[in-house]
Design a protein around this motif. Sequence first.
Motif, PDB file in Angstrom:
ATOM      1  N   MET B 136       0.824  -1.210   0.000  1.00  0.00           N
ATOM      2  CA  MET B 136       0.000   0.000   0.000  1.00  0.00           C
ATOM      3  C   MET B 136       0.849   1.247   0.000  1.00  0.00           C
ATOM      4  N   LEU B 137       1.883   1.259   0.851  1.00  0.00           N
ATOM      5  CA  LEU B 137       2.735   2.449   0.921  1.00  0.00           C
ATOM      6  C   LEU B 137       3.434   2.706  -0.404  1.00  0.00           C
ATOM      7  N   GLY B 138       3.916   1.629  -1.033  1.00  0.00           N
ATOM      8  CA  GLY B 138       4.619   1.788  -2.305  1.00  0.00           C
ATOM      9  C   GLY B 138       3.737   2.470  -3.336  1.00  0.00           C
ATOM     10  N   ASN B 139       2.482   2.024  -3.415  1.00  0.00           N
ATOM     11  CA  ASN B 139       1.576   2.610  -4.412  1.00  0.00           C
ATOM     12  C   ASN B 139       1.065   3.979  -3.999  1.00  0.00           C
ATOM     13  N   THR B 140       0.753   4.135  -2.709  1.00  0.00           N
ATOM     14  CA  THR B 140       0.283   5.439  -2.233  1.00  0.00           C
ATOM     15  C   THR B 140       1.358   6.493  -2.440  1.00  0.00           C
ATOM     16  N   MET B 141       2.598   6.088  -2.198  1.00  0.00           N
ATOM     17  CA  MET B 141       3.728   6.992  -2.393  1.00  0.00           C
ATOM     18  C   MET B 141       3.766   7.505  -3.832  1.00  0.00           C
ATOM     19  N   THR B 142       3.612   6.595  -4.777  1.00  0.00           N
ATOM     20  CA  THR B 142       3.630   7.009  -6.182  1.00  0.00           C
ATOM     21  C   THR B 142       2.492   7.989  -6.472  1.00  0.00           C
ATOM     22  N   GLY B 143       1.294   7.661  -5.990  1.00  0.00           N
ATOM     23  CA  GLY B 143       0.147   8.526  -6.257  1.00  0.00           C
ATOM     24  C   GLY B 143       0.309   9.902  -5.639  1.00  0.00           C
ATOM     25  N   VAL B 144       0.710   9.930  -4.374  1.00  0.00           N
ATOM     26  CA  VAL B 144       0.853  11.213  -3.672  1.00  0.00           C
ATOM     27  C   VAL B 144       1.954  12.052  -4.318  1.00  0.00           C
ATOM     28  N   ALA B 145       3.069  11.393  -4.678  1.00  0.00           N
ATOM     29  CA  ALA B 145       4.176  12.142  -5.282  1.00  0.00           C
ATOM     30  C   ALA B 145       3.759  12.717  -6.632  1.00  0.00           C
ATOM     31  N   LEU B 146       3.105  11.910  -7.456  1.00  0.00           N
ATOM     32  CA  LEU B 146       2.665  12.399  -8.771  1.00  0.00           C
ATOM     33  C   LEU B 146       1.687  13.557  -8.621  1.00  0.00           C
ATOM     34  N   ALA B 147       0.733  13.401  -7.690  1.00  0.00           N
ATOM     35  CA  ALA B 147      -0.304  14.427  -7.540  1.00  0.00           C
ATOM     36  C   ALA B 147       0.284  15.734  -7.012  1.00  0.00           C
ATOM     37  N   LEU B 148       1.134  15.663  -6.001  1.00  0.00           N
ATOM     38  CA  LEU B 148       1.714  16.892  -5.448  1.00  0.00           C
ATOM     39  C   LEU B 148       2.622  17.573  -6.460  1.00  0.00           C
ATOM     40  N   ASP B 149       3.381  16.757  -7.214  1.00  0.00           N
ATOM     41  CA  ASP B 149       4.267  17.333  -8.221  1.00  0.00           C
ATOM     42  C   ASP B 149       3.450  18.049  -9.284  1.00  0.00           C
ATOM     43  N   ARG B 150       2.368  17.431  -9.730  1.00  0.00           N
ATOM     44  CA  ARG B 150       1.517  18.036 -10.741  1.00  0.00           C
ATOM     45  C   ARG B 150       0.863  19.309 -10.195  1.00  0.00           C
ATOM     46  N   LEU B 151       0.426  19.247  -8.950  1.00  0.00           N
ATOM     47  CA  LEU B 151      -0.247  20.394  -8.332  1.00  0.00           C
ATOM     48  C   LEU B 151       0.669  21.613  -8.266  1.00  0.00           C
ATOM     49  N   THR B 152       1.859  21.425  -7.688  1.00  0.00           N
ATOM     50  CA  THR B 152       2.723  22.587  -7.478  1.00  0.00           C
ATOM     51  C   THR B 152       3.285  23.088  -8.808  1.00  0.00           C
ATOM     52  N   ASP B 153       3.644  22.156  -9.690  1.00  0.00           N
ATOM     53  CA  ASP B 153       4.239  22.573 -10.951  1.00  0.00           C
ATOM     54  C   ASP B 153       3.207  23.303 -11.820  1.00  0.00           C
ATOM     55  N   THR B 154       1.983  22.779 -11.873  1.00  0.00           N
ATOM     56  CA  THR B 154       0.953  23.442 -12.683  1.00  0.00           C
ATOM     57  C   THR B 154       0.571  24.786 -12.079  1.00  0.00           C
ATOM     58  N   ALA B 155       0.472  24.848 -10.760  1.00  0.00           N
ATOM     59  CA  ALA B 155       0.137  26.129 -10.122  1.00  0.00           C
ATOM     60  C   ALA B 155       1.203  27.161 -10.466  1.00  0.00           C
ATOM     61  N   TRP B 156       2.449  26.739 -10.489  1.00  0.00           N
ATOM     62  CA  TRP B 156       3.530  27.678 -10.793  1.00  0.00           C
ATOM     63  C   TRP B 156       3.430  28.148 -12.241  1.00  0.00           C
ATOM     64  N   ARG B 157       3.190  27.208 -13.143  1.00  0.00           N
ATOM     65  CA  ARG B 157       3.133  27.585 -14.556  1.00  0.00           C
ATOM     66  C   ARG B 157       1.875  28.390 -14.883  1.00  0.00           C
ATOM     67  N   GLN B 158       0.780  28.133 -14.158  1.00  0.00           N
ATOM     68  CA  GLN B 158      -0.468  28.829 -14.469  1.00  0.00           C
ATOM     69  C   GLN B 158      -0.798  29.902 -13.445  1.00  0.00           C
ATOM     70  N   ARG B 159       0.220  30.496 -12.856  1.00  0.00           N
ATOM     71  CA  ARG B 159      -0.055  31.471 -11.802  1.00  0.00           C
ATOM     72  C   ARG B 159      -0.853  32.655 -12.336  1.00  0.00           C
ATOM     73  N   GLY B 160      -0.596  33.036 -13.597  1.00  0.00           N
ATOM     74  CA  GLY B 160      -1.351  34.143 -14.186  1.00  0.00           C
ATOM     75  C   GLY B 160      -2.839  33.850 -14.196  1.00  0.00           C
ATOM     76  N   VAL B 161      -3.187  32.642 -14.598  1.00  0.00           N
ATOM     77  CA  VAL B 161      -4.596  32.253 -14.651  1.00  0.00           C
ATOM     78  C   VAL B 161      -5.196  32.252 -13.247  1.00  0.00           C
ATOM     79  N   ILE B 162      -4.501  31.645 -12.301  1.00  0.00           N
ATOM     80  CA  ILE B 162      -5.035  31.558 -10.931  1.00  0.00           C
ATOM     81  C   ILE B 162      -5.258  32.962 -10.371  1.00  0.00           C
ATOM     82  N   GLU B 163      -4.257  33.840 -10.558  1.00  0.00           N
ATOM     83  CA  GLU B 163      -4.396  35.186  -9.990  1.00  0.00           C
ATOM     84  C   GLU B 163      -5.491  35.968 -10.685  1.00  0.00           C
TER      85      GLU B 163
END
Lengths: 206, 266
Positions: B136-163
């Motif tokens: 469970m940890l092995g798979n949860t780790m992959t999911g959480v890492a992918l999701a957080l990476d996508r979240l922060t990276d997309t927020a950074w790239r789309q900051r103009g849109v968010i603001e």
Amino acid sequence: MSHADPLRLERLAIGELAEVDLTLAPGEILCLSGASGSGKSRLLRAIADLEPHDGEAWLGDRAQSAIPGHAWRRAVMLVPAESHWWAERVGEHFHDPEEADLQALGFERDVLDWSVARLSSGEKQRLALLRAVSREPAALLLDEPTANLDDATAHQVEAWLVARIREHGLPVVWVAHDIAQIRRVADRHCRIKGGTLETEKEGAWT
Amino acid sequence: MDVIALSWWQLAAAALLVIALAGCTAWARLGMSQNLLVAAARTVIQLALVGLVLEALFAAAELYWVALMAFAMLLIAGREVMARQKRRLLGGWAFGIGTLSMFLSSFTVAVLTLTLIIGPEPWYRPQYAIPLLGMMLGNTMTGVALALDRLTDTAWRQRGVIENRLMLGQRWQEAIGDIRREAMRSGLMPVINAMAAAGVVSLPGMMTGQILAGSPPALAVKYQILIMFTITLGTGFGTLAAVAAGSRRLFDSRERLRLDRLSAPG
């Protein structure tokens, strides 16, 4: 939404800019100029509460810090120099804009079905102004609202903006470079020089 | 049915073949032989060590040893989640959010599965608890890492849109809504794909192992389905918690987008 409230800045400070104290009456347009990088846009961002800053802003008797961020920005609306569009179609960004406003800005109703990708920078700028104004804010912060427009369109947009501002009694901070435009629209003109906000003498620009 | 014992010399025969493969890639100048040998050596050493740890753990079978092992696994997974993000939240939040969301989801689901569904005696019996939690940890780790990476990276790239959405008076949840959905999607896609392909394209590793170890396929299939579901639950709830907490942390109490809370990529 109670319209016709004054906008008051009380020792508002951000970045290099010294504390700003200002009161804008309902329907008053204050034009703001200054060299690029002098902090005009950041001042607008502070008034809209998009960046941490010192001091307070008031809309009528409502203090910025006393109401949630989104509610403040819903009332004191900033239109940035470069607009952003997140949905596929233009119309998805609007709450039912007025036909007359679309026409005043040179659009037909079918613009709402257009894909955002086909908009030119001038079209984006005009639609961004309409997008903000059609949400009926209580104050407007305009960052070079006619920068991407040719002279004729700029005049048209300017006249439409001024009419809406007077009609709704909105206090407005309008960042502008063009001294001719400032003469046409401003009730007051301030310039950022060396980190402080200076009011230009009446005779110097009217 | 007994498992056919494997002795070290039989493994050595397989190892010789790996060395032969490395020799072939070296001879063909493909430049992978060193990586291959290092990785093979790591497999042997890491698994041998974990074997020793598990032997000791199974012999002791005390709750606190099992808990200690579980927390060590959790912390390593938390570090891994943090390392896999391009722009991570500063001030320990990347590690904290990742680890806490994995803890909440994986541990809860593992304990529920052990006590309510499988029911070994005692419930923390390491033969069940550790492999279940590990998968469970092995798979949860992959999911959480992918999701957080996508979240922060997309927020950074789309900051103009968010603001710009914030400027129009939207709440922070609305302004980052699309990005949250995308982050959830990238976190959950691997488990959804794995469930969809299970048995058709791939024979899952655990089931294969159980069959090799002598279990009847019908029982191995039941365990595999249970594991797939628990993995999905762990990953799903973990990703949900991480995306909720991570996106909240991107905004302050005034609902301003605070990208200064993210590290520079590096």
